[in-house]
Design a protein around this motif. Sequence first.
Motif, mmCIF file in Angstrom:
data_model
loop_
_atom_site.group_PDB
_atom_site.id
_atom_site.type_symbol
_atom_site.label_atom_id
_atom_site.label_comp_id
_atom_site.label_asym_id
_atom_site.label_seq_id
_atom_site.Cartn_x
_atom_site.Cartn_y
_atom_site.Cartn_z
ATOM 1 N N LEU A 188 0.819 -1.210 0.000
ATOM 2 C CA LEU A 188 0.000 0.000 0.000
ATOM 3 C C LEU A 188 0.852 1.259 0.000
ATOM 4 O O LEU A 188 0.339 2.348 0.213
ATOM 5 N N THR A 189 2.140 1.080 -0.207
ATOM 6 C CA THR A 189 3.058 2.213 -0.191
ATOM 7 C C THR A 189 3.634 2.388 -1.583
ATOM 8 O O THR A 189 4.043 1.427 -2.224
ATOM 9 N N ALA A 190 3.647 3.616 -2.041
ATOM 10 C CA ALA A 190 4.187 3.920 -3.366
ATOM 11 C C ALA A 190 5.525 4.624 -3.223
ATOM 12 O O ALA A 190 5.875 5.130 -2.152
ATOM 13 N N ALA A 191 6.265 4.660 -4.306
ATOM 14 C CA ALA A 191 7.537 5.378 -4.310
ATOM 15 C C ALA A 191 7.279 6.830 -3.943
ATOM 16 O O ALA A 191 6.337 7.457 -4.428
ATOM 17 N N GLY A 192 8.077 7.345 -3.045
ATOM 18 C CA GLY A 192 7.935 8.731 -2.619
ATOM 19 C C GLY A 192 7.097 8.907 -1.373
ATOM 20 O O GLY A 192 7.101 9.985 -0.780
ATOM 21 N N ASP A 193 6.346 7.872 -0.966
ATOM 22 C CA ASP A 193 5.576 7.968 0.274
ATOM 23 C C ASP A 193 6.529 7.932 1.466
ATOM 24 O O ASP A 193 7.544 7.237 1.432
ATOM 25 N N PRO A 194 6.212 8.640 2.529
ATOM 26 C CA PRO A 194 7.067 8.591 3.714
ATOM 27 C C PRO A 194 6.963 7.234 4.407
ATOM 28 O O PRO A 194 5.942 6.543 4.284
ATOM 29 N N VAL A 195 8.009 6.857 5.129
ATOM 30 C CA VAL A 195 7.998 5.608 5.892
ATOM 31 C C VAL A 195 7.013 5.735 7.048
ATOM 32 O O VAL A 195 6.368 4.777 7.428
ATOM 33 N N ALA A 196 6.888 6.936 7.584
ATOM 34 C CA ALA A 196 5.920 7.199 8.644
ATOM 35 C C ALA A 196 5.473 8.654 8.540
ATOM 36 O O ALA A 196 6.227 9.515 8.104
ATOM 37 N N SER A 197 4.239 8.887 8.920
ATOM 38 C CA SER A 197 3.737 10.253 8.999
ATOM 39 C C SER A 197 2.858 10.347 10.232
ATOM 40 O O SER A 197 2.347 9.345 10.723
ATOM 41 N N TRP A 198 2.689 11.540 10.739
ATOM 42 C CA TRP A 198 1.887 11.710 11.930
ATOM 43 C C TRP A 198 1.081 12.986 11.815
ATOM 44 O O TRP A 198 1.363 13.858 11.012
ATOM 45 N N GLY A 199 0.064 13.036 12.615
ATOM 46 C CA GLY A 199 -0.827 14.183 12.602
ATOM 47 C C GLY A 199 -2.266 13.737 12.635
ATOM 48 O O GLY A 199 -2.584 12.571 12.397
ATOM 49 N N ASN A 200 -3.146 14.679 12.920
ATOM 50 C CA ASN A 200 -4.557 14.361 13.090
ATOM 51 C C ASN A 200 -5.468 15.181 12.183
ATOM 52 O O ASN A 200 -6.665 15.226 12.390
ATOM 53 N N LYS A 201 -4.899 15.826 11.186
ATOM 54 C CA LYS A 201 -5.678 16.670 10.290
ATOM 55 C C LYS A 201 -6.749 15.867 9.548
ATOM 56 O O LYS A 201 -7.882 16.324 9.377
ATOM 57 N N ILE A 202 -6.407 14.660 9.119
ATOM 58 C CA ILE A 202 -7.358 13.812 8.391
ATOM 59 C C ILE A 202 -8.546 13.465 9.300
ATOM 60 O O ILE A 202 -9.704 13.531 8.881
ATOM 61 N N LEU A 203 -8.267 13.120 10.549
ATOM 62 C CA LEU A 203 -9.313 12.801 11.518
ATOM 63 C C LEU A 203 -10.229 14.005 11.736
ATOM 64 O O LEU A 203 -11.457 13.887 11.659
#
Length: 129
Positions: A93-108
């Motif tokens: 589910l990870t594409a080239a250029g995607d971060p290994v990890a991300s954080w934050g609650n903006k989507i929620l």
Amino acid sequence: VLSLPDLCLVGVAQSVRQRVQAVVSKLQARGGQSRSFFIALAKSLGYEITITTFRPARAGIARVGDHVYGGDWDYTWRVNAPAVTVSYAVAGLTAAGDPVASWGNKILECRLSQMKPAESILLFGYGDN
């Protein structure tokens, strides 16, 4: 077709996994007003939450030390989430250029704010509440 990304997320970087979760969330969410609906909606986006509701103090029910909520508190609810929610890359589910990890609650915050009942006031609490 699904109006993605949501207007409140324009300019916010999302991984392929987060975009897939947004699509699944939009397709599965039929609407609701229960705690279980919003907890399931947050879980479909990768967040573990609880919900706190408030009610004004009433004679015969309130005890010494209880908060005295009044006015709009009848229509207010708070989503409690961890201080930091980390979304890790997942193989497949990870594409080239995607971060290994991300954080934050903006989507929620964006999604739940869109889905909340119009007459309610939604608060977000992070960490220990």
